[in-house]
Write an enzyme that holds these catalytic residues in place. Structure first.
Site, PDB file in Angstrom:
ATOM      1  N   ASP A  55       0.861  -1.183   0.000  1.00  0.00           N
ATOM      2  CA  ASP A  55       0.000   0.000   0.000  1.00  0.00           C
ATOM      3  C   ASP A  55       0.898   1.233   0.000  1.00  0.00           C
ATOM      4  OD1 ASP A  55      -2.822   1.108   0.302  1.00  0.00           O
ATOM      5  OD2 ASP A  55      -1.810   2.106   1.962  1.00  0.00           O
ATOM      6  N   SER A  56       0.340   2.345  -0.445  1.00  0.00           N
ATOM      7  CA  SER A  56       1.109   3.588  -0.463  1.00  0.00           C
ATOM      8  C   SER A  56       1.365   4.103   0.946  1.00  0.00           C
ATOM      9  CB  SER A  56       0.369   4.653  -1.280  1.00  0.00           C
ATOM     10  OG  SER A  56      -0.906   4.900  -0.726  1.00  0.00           O
ATOM     11  N   CYS A  64      -4.062  -1.246  -2.413  1.00  0.00           N
ATOM     12  CA  CYS A  64      -4.154   0.197  -2.624  1.00  0.00           C
ATOM     13  C   CYS A  64      -5.010   0.396  -3.869  1.00  0.00           C
ATOM     14  CB  CYS A  64      -2.749   0.781  -2.841  1.00  0.00           C
ATOM     15  SG  CYS A  64      -2.713   2.524  -3.332  1.00  0.00           S
ATOM     16  N   HIS A 105      -8.566   3.469   3.656  1.00  0.00           N
ATOM     17  CA  HIS A 105      -8.665   4.307   4.850  1.00  0.00           C
ATOM     18  C   HIS A 105     -10.114   4.452   5.327  1.00  0.00           C
ATOM     19  CE1 HIS A 105      -4.627   5.505   3.686  1.00  0.00           C
ATOM     20  NE2 HIS A 105      -4.504   6.260   4.753  1.00  0.00           N
TER      21      HIS A 105
END
Length: 273
Positions: A10-11, A73, A194
């Site tokens: 993921d970033s 992501c 998120h």
């Protein structure tokens, strides 16, 4: 068996919500999480930049003996996955696999909607790519897909303001925005890792008859099915129940923020790409 973990990329921190559900579903495997926090966020970057960063991280995970990598992501899945699968993997190692989070969700989202209208809540990069629209149309041609970009939601979560009163304004703004597209929307997808941390806020501004979907459980069940259908990949994934966490930025910062997403204390390692 030597260590050959399932890689999860993921970033930043958000992919930990997906990893948590994957580990709950498939606890027997080893996992290596890589968060590219030094270059986060990816959401507003160009296609070329996201592709370059994502490929670099995938190669790193391959170097760590990962035979299977999950792009947890949405931005990387929408802007880099297809190119990596079609262009890069045949040259790097055709027996390795890179999977994303968009297709598993697209394959089931239509099953939740009775009206045929669904809403996608995501970052600007994910929404502008129209990846969800295209993938969902392949699976459910009759489904109408509405999208809403929510640029403030990731900063709210990463600054641990997701439960604050101030978050209400930005959550309501975009819930009102997506629902203004059509009164028929009966399913909302949180198309960013998120966003599950905002789910209690989201529920405040959504009618009870609207279904809210998070990706983690969907992706976890899809991965379990994938490994069952591909024993040639499954047997290359080691089963020692280890979990490692790596970040490209400060480990102190990563550990302090990551427990919000992971739900437990994390001791990360630093790498420079």
């Amino acid at each position: 068996m030597s260590s050959a973990p399932i890689g999860i990329f993921d970033s930043g921190f958000g992919g930990l919500t997906v990893m948590k559900d994957i580990v709950d579903e498939l606890p027997q495997y080893d996992y290596l999480y890589l968060g590219d926090n030094a270059r986060s966020p990816y959401g507003t970057r160009s296609f070329e930049t996201i592709y370059h960063y994502t490929l670099e991280c995938v190669k790193y995970l391959f170097d760590q003996n990962c035979h299977l990598v999950i792009l947890a992501c949405n931005t990387a899945s929408s802007k880099a996955l297809r190119t990596i699968q079609q262009k890069d993997l045949p040259n790097i190692d055709p027996e390795r696999r890179v999977l994303g989070v968009i297709r598993p969700t697209a394959e089931v989202i239509g099953n939740y909607s009775k009206t045929g209208h669904v809403g996608i809540l995501g970052t600007s990069g994910t929404v502008n790519s129209r990846s969800y629209v295209m993938e969902i149309k392949k699976q459910f041609p009759g489904l109408t897909v509405h999208q809403e970009s929510c640029p403030m939601w990731v900063p709210l979560v990463e600054n641990q303001e997701y439960d604050s009163e101030g978050a209400d304004y930005f959550v309501k703004q975009h819930i009102d925005g997506i629902l203004s597209h059509s009164k028929k929307i009966d399913t909302l997808l949180l198309a960013c890792t998120h966003y599950p941390l905002l789910i209690e806020k989201i529920k405040k501004f959504v009618q009870d008859d609207i279904t809210i979907l998070s990706q983690g459980e969907i992706v976890a069940k899809s991965l379990a099915d994938y490994l069952n259908r591909h024993p040639e990949i499954e047997r290359k994934c080691s089963q020692n129940r280890t979990r490692r966490f790596i970040t490209t930025d400060s480990t102190e910062d990563f550990d302090a923020h990551a427990n919000v997403f992971w739900g437990d204390k994390i001791n990360s390692e630093f790498i420079h790409l």
